[in-house]
Design a protein around this motif. Structure first.
Motif, PDB file in Angstrom:
ATOM      1  N   GLY A   1      -9.368   6.352  -5.280  1.00 58.07           N
ATOM      2  CA  GLY A   1      -9.714   7.598  -4.616  1.00 58.07           C
ATOM      3  C   GLY A   1     -10.898   8.317  -5.237  1.00 58.07           C
ATOM      4  O   GLY A   1     -11.197   8.172  -6.421  1.00 58.07           O
TER       5      GLY A   1
ATOM      6  N   SER B   1     -10.400   5.845 -11.173  1.00 64.16           N
ATOM      7  CA  SER B   1     -10.151   4.599 -10.455  1.00 64.16           C
ATOM      8  C   SER B   1      -9.918   3.440 -11.408  1.00 64.16           C
ATOM      9  O   SER B   1     -10.324   3.476 -12.561  1.00 64.16           O
ATOM     10  CB  SER B   1     -11.332   4.275  -9.536  1.00 64.16           C
ATOM     11  OG  SER B   1     -11.451   5.253  -8.540  1.00 64.16           O
TER      12      SER B   1
ATOM     13  N   THR C   1       0.858  -1.185   0.000  1.00 61.73           N
ATOM     14  CA  THR C   1       0.000   0.000   0.000  1.00 61.73           C
ATOM     15  C   THR C   1       0.891   1.231   0.000  1.00 61.73           C
ATOM     16  O   THR C   1       1.849   1.309   0.779  1.00 61.73           O
ATOM     17  CB  THR C   1      -0.902   0.034   1.260  1.00 61.73           C
ATOM     18  OG1 THR C   1      -1.765  -1.087   1.236  1.00 61.73           O
ATOM     19  CG2 THR C   1      -1.737   1.303   1.293  1.00 61.73           C
TER      20      THR C   1
ATOM     21  N   ASP D   1       1.368   4.448   1.325  1.00 58.41           N
ATOM     22  CA  ASP D   1       0.833   5.143   2.494  1.00 58.41           C
ATOM     23  C   ASP D   1       0.843   6.658   2.351  1.00 58.41           C
ATOM     24  O   ASP D   1      -0.111   7.324   2.730  1.00 58.41           O
ATOM     25  CB  ASP D   1       1.636   4.781   3.747  1.00 58.41           C
ATOM     26  CG  ASP D   1       1.528   3.316   4.089  1.00 58.41           C
ATOM     27  OD1 ASP D   1       0.423   2.763   3.994  1.00 58.41           O
ATOM     28  OD2 ASP D   1       2.570   2.720   4.441  1.00 58.41           O
ATOM     29  N   ASN D   2       1.946   7.191   1.867  1.00 62.56           N
ATOM     30  CA  ASN D   2       2.033   8.648   1.744  1.00 62.56           C
ATOM     31  C   ASN D   2       3.079   9.033   0.718  1.00 62.56           C
ATOM     32  O   ASN D   2       3.953   8.241   0.364  1.00 62.56           O
ATOM     33  CB  ASN D   2       2.307   9.312   3.102  1.00 62.56           C
ATOM     34  CG  ASN D   2       3.626   8.880   3.699  1.00 62.56           C
ATOM     35  OD1 ASN D   2       4.688   9.106   3.123  1.00 62.56           O
ATOM     36  ND2 ASN D   2       3.576   8.246   4.859  1.00 62.56           N
TER      37      ASN D   2
ATOM     38  N   VAL E   1      -2.106   8.090  -3.218  1.00 68.26           N
ATOM     39  CA  VAL E   1      -2.073   7.780  -1.784  1.00 68.26           C
ATOM     40  C   VAL E   1      -3.205   6.802  -1.481  1.00 68.26           C
ATOM     41  O   VAL E   1      -4.353   7.029  -1.835  1.00 68.26           O
ATOM     42  CB  VAL E   1      -2.188   9.058  -0.927  1.00 68.26           C
ATOM     43  CG1 VAL E   1      -2.310   8.713   0.550  1.00 68.26           C
ATOM     44  CG2 VAL E   1      -0.988   9.962  -1.169  1.00 68.26           C
ATOM     45  N   GLY E   2      -2.850   5.673  -0.865  1.00 67.70           N
ATOM     46  CA  GLY E   2      -3.815   4.628  -0.567  1.00 67.70           C
ATOM     47  C   GLY E   2      -3.941   3.579  -1.663  1.00 67.70           C
ATOM     48  O   GLY E   2      -4.658   2.590  -1.502  1.00 67.70           O
ATOM     49  N   SER E   3      -3.235   3.771  -2.772  1.00 62.83           N
ATOM     50  CA  SER E   3      -3.297   2.786  -3.855  1.00 62.83           C
ATOM     51  C   SER E   3      -2.601   1.502  -3.423  1.00 62.83           C
ATOM     52  O   SER E   3      -1.725   1.505  -2.564  1.00 62.83           O
ATOM     53  CB  SER E   3      -2.662   3.337  -5.138  1.00 62.83           C
ATOM     54  OG  SER E   3      -1.295   3.644  -4.947  1.00 62.83           O
ATOM     55  N   THR E   4      -3.024   0.388  -4.012  1.00 60.21           N
ATOM     56  CA  THR E   4      -2.402  -0.899  -3.719  1.00 60.21           C
ATOM     57  C   THR E   4      -1.575  -1.331  -4.923  1.00 60.21           C
ATOM     58  O   THR E   4      -1.986  -1.153  -6.070  1.00 60.21           O
ATOM     59  CB  THR E   4      -3.462  -1.967  -3.389  1.00 60.21           C
ATOM     60  OG1 THR E   4      -4.403  -2.040  -4.449  1.00 60.21           O
ATOM     61  CG2 THR E   4      -4.178  -1.645  -2.098  1.00 60.21           C
TER      62      THR E   4
END
Length: 160
Positions: A81, A86, A35, A37-38, A62-65
Motif C-alpha cells: 500500500g 511495503s 488476498t 479483501d477487507n 487491506v489488499g495484502s497477499t
C-alpha cells in the motif's frame, strides 16, 4: 515378543495422539495464496487506527497477499500500500488441536525468511472463524478501554 508388544503399543500411542481430521483438513484447505479483501470491526462504526501484528496499520493490510505452506508451517504476507512500509513479512503458523472444539485458532509467529524469530519474539492468536475452499475469516478480540474490540479479517483465495 516384548519388542512386538512394545512396538504395537508405541504405534497405537502415536496414531491416537495424531492431529484430528478437522485440523488436517483445515491445514489442507488453508494451503495456498490469499488476498486480505477487507477488515472490519464488528459492531463498531467509524474509522479506527489499529496496528496489526505490531507491524502496520490495518489500512496497509487491506489488499495484502498471504501464503500458507502446511508442509513446514511457514508463510508470508506482502504489503504494497501507499504510505505503508511495503515488503514481504514471514511467519510460522500452526493450528493447535483442541479435542471436541467447535472452533479453532491459528497461531502466527513473525520470523525472518529463514524462520528465525524476529522483533520481540511475540506470537499472535487469531480465531479461525470461517474457512472454505475460496474464503477465510480470522477474528482477533482485543481489549480497548476495558471492553472487547473484535477485528474481522476477510480473505479470498487466489490460488493453491
Amino acid at each position: 515378543m516384548k519388542k512386538i508388544i512394545f512396538l504395537m503399543l508405541a504405534s497405537f500411542l502415536v496414531l491416537s495422539c495424531g492431529t484430528s481430521k478437522v485440523v488436517k483438513e483445515s491445514r489442507k484447505t488453508l494451503k495456498g495464496n490469499w488476498t486480505l479483501d477487507n477488515i472490519n470491526y464488528g459492531d463498531a462504526n467509524g474509522v479506527y487506527e489499529v496496528e496489526l501484528f505490531d507491524d502496520a496499520s490495518s489500512e496497509c493490510f487491506v489488499g495484502s497477499t498471504w501464503r500458507f505452506i502446511p508442509n513446514n508451517n511457514f508463510g508470508n504476507y506482502e504489503i504494497n500500500g501507499a504510505n505503508c512500509s511495503s515488503g514481504k513479512r514471514y511467519f510460522v503458523w500452526t493450528i493447535p488441536d483442541v479435542k471436541n472444539a467447535s472452533s479453532y485458532d491459528i497461531l502466527l509467529k513473525p520470523t525472518d525468511e529463514k524462520m528465525n524469530s524476529t522483533r520481540n519474539n511475540k506470537g499472535y492468536r487469531l480465531s479461525l472463524d470461517y474457512l472454505s475452499d475460496d474464503s477465510l475469516r480470522f477474528t482477533q478480540t482485543l481489549q480497548v478501554d476495558g471492553k472487547p474490540f473484535t477485528i474481522y479479517m476477510n480473505f479470498t483465495k487466489i490460488s493453491d
